[in-house]
Design an enzyme around this catalytic site. Structure first.
Site, short mmCIF file in Angstrom:
data_model
loop_
_atom_site.label_atom_id
_atom_site.label_comp_id
_atom_site.label_asym_id
_atom_site.label_seq_id
_atom_site.Cartn_x
_atom_site.Cartn_y
_atom_site.Cartn_z
N ASP A 132 -6.14 2.89 -12.22
CA ASP A 132 -4.95 2.78 -11.37
C ASP A 132 -5.33 3.03 -9.92
O ASP A 132 -5.94 4.06 -9.59
CB ASP A 132 -3.89 3.78 -11.82
N ASN A 140 0.65 -1.56 0.78
CA ASN A 140 1.67 -2.60 0.91
C ASN A 140 2.60 -2.34 2.08
O ASN A 140 2.99 -3.26 2.80
CB ASN A 140 2.48 -2.70 -0.39
N HIS A 145 2.25 -6.97 1.69
CA HIS A 145 1.94 -7.25 0.29
C HIS A 145 0.78 -8.23 0.14
O HIS A 145 0.05 -8.17 -0.86
CB HIS A 145 3.18 -7.79 -0.42
N ASP A 149 -2.28 -7.60 -2.29
CA ASP A 149 -2.69 -8.56 -3.32
C ASP A 149 -4.18 -8.90 -3.19
O ASP A 149 -4.90 -8.98 -4.20
CB ASP A 149 -1.86 -9.83 -3.21
N GLU A 175 -0.46 -2.18 -9.95
CA GLU A 175 -1.84 -2.04 -9.46
C GLU A 175 -2.76 -1.42 -10.50
O GLU A 175 -3.84 -0.92 -10.18
CB GLU A 175 -1.87 -1.19 -8.19
#
Length: 271
Positions: A132, A140, A145, A149, A175
Site C-alpha cells: 500500500d 493526488n 490525479h 496515476d 493505491e
C-alpha cells in the site's frame, strides 16, 4: 475461465476450430458446399423442366451460387473473427485493471484460490503480500490525479520487475497492490517484500519539473495450518499491513508464521 457475456460453449467451439488468421478455413468450405448444392439443385431443376442444355444450366447456376456462397462464407469468417476479437477484449476488460494493466482483484482471487488449494493439498509453501502506497492522497492533492496515476504505474512497473514469472501481481484497490508468491517460504516472502519497499522508496517521478515520490507499507502472510480458507489468509495479510502502518509506514510486517499442517514448526519473524 472468466465469466463474460461472450464466454459461451459456442464461442469456445469456434475458438478451437477457426484460426483467427485464416478466414478461408470458414469461407472455402461454405462456398464449396453452396456451389455443389446449387449445381445439384440446378441439374434437378433442368431435368424437371426439360431444358435443352441441362449442363449449361447446371454450370451457370452452380458458378453463380458458388460466388454467392463464397461471399457468404467470407462474411461468416469475418463475423467469427470479429466475435473472437470482441471476446478477447471483453476477457481483458474482465481480468485487467484499466489504469495499471495488471490483473484486477477479482481475477487475482480466482488464481489465489487455486494456488491456496494446491498448497493445502501438497503442503507447499506460498505467501501473499499486500503493498500500500503511503499517504497517496497527498500526492493526488498536491500534484493532481494524473501525477498520482503515473506514480502508481511506476510502482507497478518496479514491483513487477522484482517478481518471478510464476508470481502474480494485481491491483487490489486504490493505491494498493497484491502479490501472490507460489512456492515461497516465509523468509523468501519477507525478502521479496523488503526489496519492493527499498526500490519504491528510491523511485522518483519527474512530473512537470517536480520530483514526485512515495514509500510503501507491506503486509506479508504465509500459508499455514490455520488458514482453512483463502479468506483466513487474506485476513492475516490485511492485519500485517495494518501493523506496518501502525509502526510508522515505509516498513514490512509479517503475520505470525503458522506451522505446517504436518506440525513442522517455522521461525516466527517480523521485519
Amino acid at each position: 475461465m472468466i465469466d463474460s457475456p461472450f464466454d459461451s460453449a459456442g464461442l469456445r467451439w469456434l475458438d478451437r476450430r477457426v484460426p483467427g488468421s485464416r478466414p478461408w478455413s470458414v469461407a472455402l468450405p461454405v462456398g464449396v458446399g453452396c456451389g455443389l448444392a446449387a449445381a445439384g439443385i440446378a441439374a434437378t431443376a433442368a431435368t424437371l423442366l426439360g431444358a435443352a442444355d441441362r449442363a449449361t444450366v447446371a454450370v451457370v447456376a452452380g458458378l453463380a451460387t458458388a460466388a454467392v456462397g463464397g461471399l457468404l462464407g467470407l462474411l461468416v469468417a469475418q463475423l467469427v473473427q470479429s466475435l473472437r476479437q470482441l471476446h478477447q477484449r471483453v476477457t481483458v476488460m474482465a481480468t485487467r485493471d484499466d489504469l495499471t494493466g495488471v490483473l484486477n482483484r477479482r481475477h487475482f482471487m480466482l488464481l489465489a484460490e487455486r494456488e491456496w488449494a494446491r498448497c493445502r493439498r501438497y503442503e507447499a509453501d506460498g505467501a501473499v503480500l499486500l503493498v500500500d502506497a503511503d499517504h497517496f492522497r497527498r500526492i493526488n492533492d498536491h500534484h493532481g490525479h494524473a501525477a498520482g496515476d503515473a506514480l502508481l504505474r511506476d510502482i507497478v512497473r518496479v514491483t513487477g520487475g522484482l517478481l518471478r514469472q510464476a508470481d502474480v501481481l494485481a491491483r487490489s484497490d486504490g493505491e494498493a497492490l497484491i502479490v501472490l508468491l507460489p512456492q515461497t517460504d516465509p523468509l523468501g516472502a519477507l525478502d521479496v517484500a523488503e526489496r519492493i519497499r527499498e526500490h519504491v522508496a528510491s523511485l522518483r517521478l519527474d512530473w512537470q519539473g517536480t520530483s514526485v515520490f512515495t514509500t510503501v507499507s507491506i503486509g506479508v502472510a504465509s500459508m499455514g495450518a490455520s488458514h482453512t480458507s483463502l479468506d483466513a489468509l487474506m485476513a492475516d495479510v490485511e492485519g500485517a499491513l495494518a501493523a506496518a502502518k501502525a509502526a510508522g509506514r515505509n516498513c514490512v510486517r509479517a503475520a505470525p508464521i503458522q506451522p505446517r499442517r504436518n506440525g513442522e514448526a517455522r521461525p516466527v519473524i517480523s521485519k
